[in-house]
Scaffold this motif. Structure first.
Motif, mmCIF file in Angstrom:
data_model
loop_
_atom_site.group_PDB
_atom_site.id
_atom_site.type_symbol
_atom_site.label_atom_id
_atom_site.label_comp_id
_atom_site.label_asym_id
_atom_site.label_seq_id
_atom_site.Cartn_x
_atom_site.Cartn_y
_atom_site.Cartn_z
ATOM 1 N N ASP A 21 111.641 10.305 59.316
ATOM 2 C CA ASP A 21 112.650 9.294 58.954
ATOM 3 C C ASP A 21 112.631 9.025 57.454
ATOM 4 N N GLU A 70 98.917 4.392 65.004
ATOM 5 C CA GLU A 70 100.363 4.349 64.773
ATOM 6 C C GLU A 70 100.930 2.946 64.942
ATOM 7 N N THR A 119 107.957 9.160 62.133
ATOM 8 C CA THR A 119 108.125 8.138 61.090
ATOM 9 C C THR A 119 108.256 8.795 59.725
ATOM 10 N N GLU A 127 102.544 7.330 54.814
ATOM 11 C CA GLU A 127 102.870 7.373 56.247
ATOM 12 C C GLU A 127 101.747 8.036 57.049
#
Ligand code: ZN
Ligand code: CO
Length: 332
Positions: free
Chosen positions: A23, A100, A20, A11
């Motif tokens: 999550d 991103e 993100t 990530e």
């Protein structure tokens, strides 16, 4: 453990843009949690209920990594960036980066820059655009980017990647949350934001938990060849129990307790004395009326470069000590 590292490491999570990764971590830990919450800054807290009430343990690992933010788009279509956190411009230049939104680019140095003049101000990203309007359709001022993740296995136990600082810490904390069925005390695993900008996330997080015992999990520099700074930590010599860095002197009681557990369980460990640097340990130690704080450090070579290098046995040793501490706690 390696699976957790792979999952977290892929990530993009530049300081301020950790959602993100949060999550992903929340998804992994959900089945093991008695509660999951996020605060306004983005800190992710995974709570596990303890056998005994009263005392609280906070574990902190930071989700953010160093990276870049777009400051301007030049007429040529080249993208000007500023550093987020302690970027080493020489180490980062001429490497692939990702934004991103998925846009890829290469981080380069302004033409005509002498080797000794390479600084963060001379860094640009080439996203393959011919002019400003083409570039602006793909990135905008304020977008974050960081080095493209490439997890290399150098040998059976040695691995190399960007952002091991502190994705390895996140993996260690997650491992302990998954593998410690019944914590001694109420335990708050906090995956913090913006550590690289001065432990900004852990301050409100620690204020909210008000722990009695706090343990940060972060990397610490381990020299490869030569050792001009006389660092004490060695790669492959086990989990590093921090005694001090420039922001904290760890609780001697807690450091002794961690060493005692390591001895009991025959887990390899060493002591870390660092004359620079800081981690979330300090914010937790001085939150509220103060608490017993320590840090289990993961020995890492080439910290803050795209090729941070660690030994998987050290990572596992850190996870085993943390898991043992959460299961057994402290008798004061
Ligand atoms: Zn770190
Ligand atoms: Co760092």
């Amino acid at each position: 453990m390696f699976e957790l590292i792979k999952k977290f490491q892929s990530e993009l999570s530049v300081s301020g843009g950790e959602n993100t990764l949060a999550d992903v971590i929340a998804g992994v830990l959900e089945p093991a949690a008695d509660g999951i919450s996020r605060d306004a800054m983005g800190n992710l807290t995974v709570y596990k209920k303890g056998r005994h009430g009263g005392k609280k343990v906070m574990v902190a690992a930071h989700m953010d990594e160093i990276g870049f933010v777009v400051t301007a788009i030049e007429d040529s279509g080249m993208v000007r960036v500023a550093n987020i956190g302690g970027i080493n411009p020489v180490a980062s230049s001429y490497s692939p980066v990702r934004f991103e939104n998925g846009v890829k680019g290469v981080l380069v140095v302004e033409d005509g820059t002498k080797l000794e003049d390479i600084s963060n101000k001379k860094l640009l990203v080439d996203i393959g655009a011919d002019n400003a309007s083409a570039a602006k359709r793909r990135v905008r001022v304020g977008d974050f980017c960081a080095c493209v993740p490439m997890l290399l296995r150098l040998s059976k136990n040695r691995v190399s990647s960007k952002a091991f600082d502190d994705r390895l810490g996140c993996a260690v904390a997650a491992y302990a949350a998954l593998n410690c069925k019944k914590p001694a005390f109420d335990t708050y695993f906090v995956f913090t934001v913006q550590e690289e900008l001065g432990c900004r996330g852990s301050k409100p997080a620690a204020f909210s938990v008000m722990p009695d015992y706090a343990i940060a999990i972060d990397v610490t520099p381990a020299p490869a060849a030569g050792n001009p700074n006389k660092l004490t930590v060695k790669l492959g010599a086990g989990a590093a129990l921090k005694v001090k860095d420039s922001s904290v002197i760890c609780s001697p009681m807690l450091v002794d307790r961690l060493a005692e557990l390591a001895e009991e369980k025959k887990i390899k460990y060493q002591y870390e004395v660092l004359t620079a640097g800081g981690t979330d340990t300090s914010s937790m130690q001085i939150a509220g009326t103060g608490c017993h704080a320590a840090c289990i450090s993961i020995p890492t070579r080439y910290v803050h470069t795209p090729v941070e290098t660690a030994d998987l046995r050290d990572v596992q040793a850190c996870a085993d000590i943390l898991t043992a501490f959460i299961a057994e706690g402290v008798e004061e």
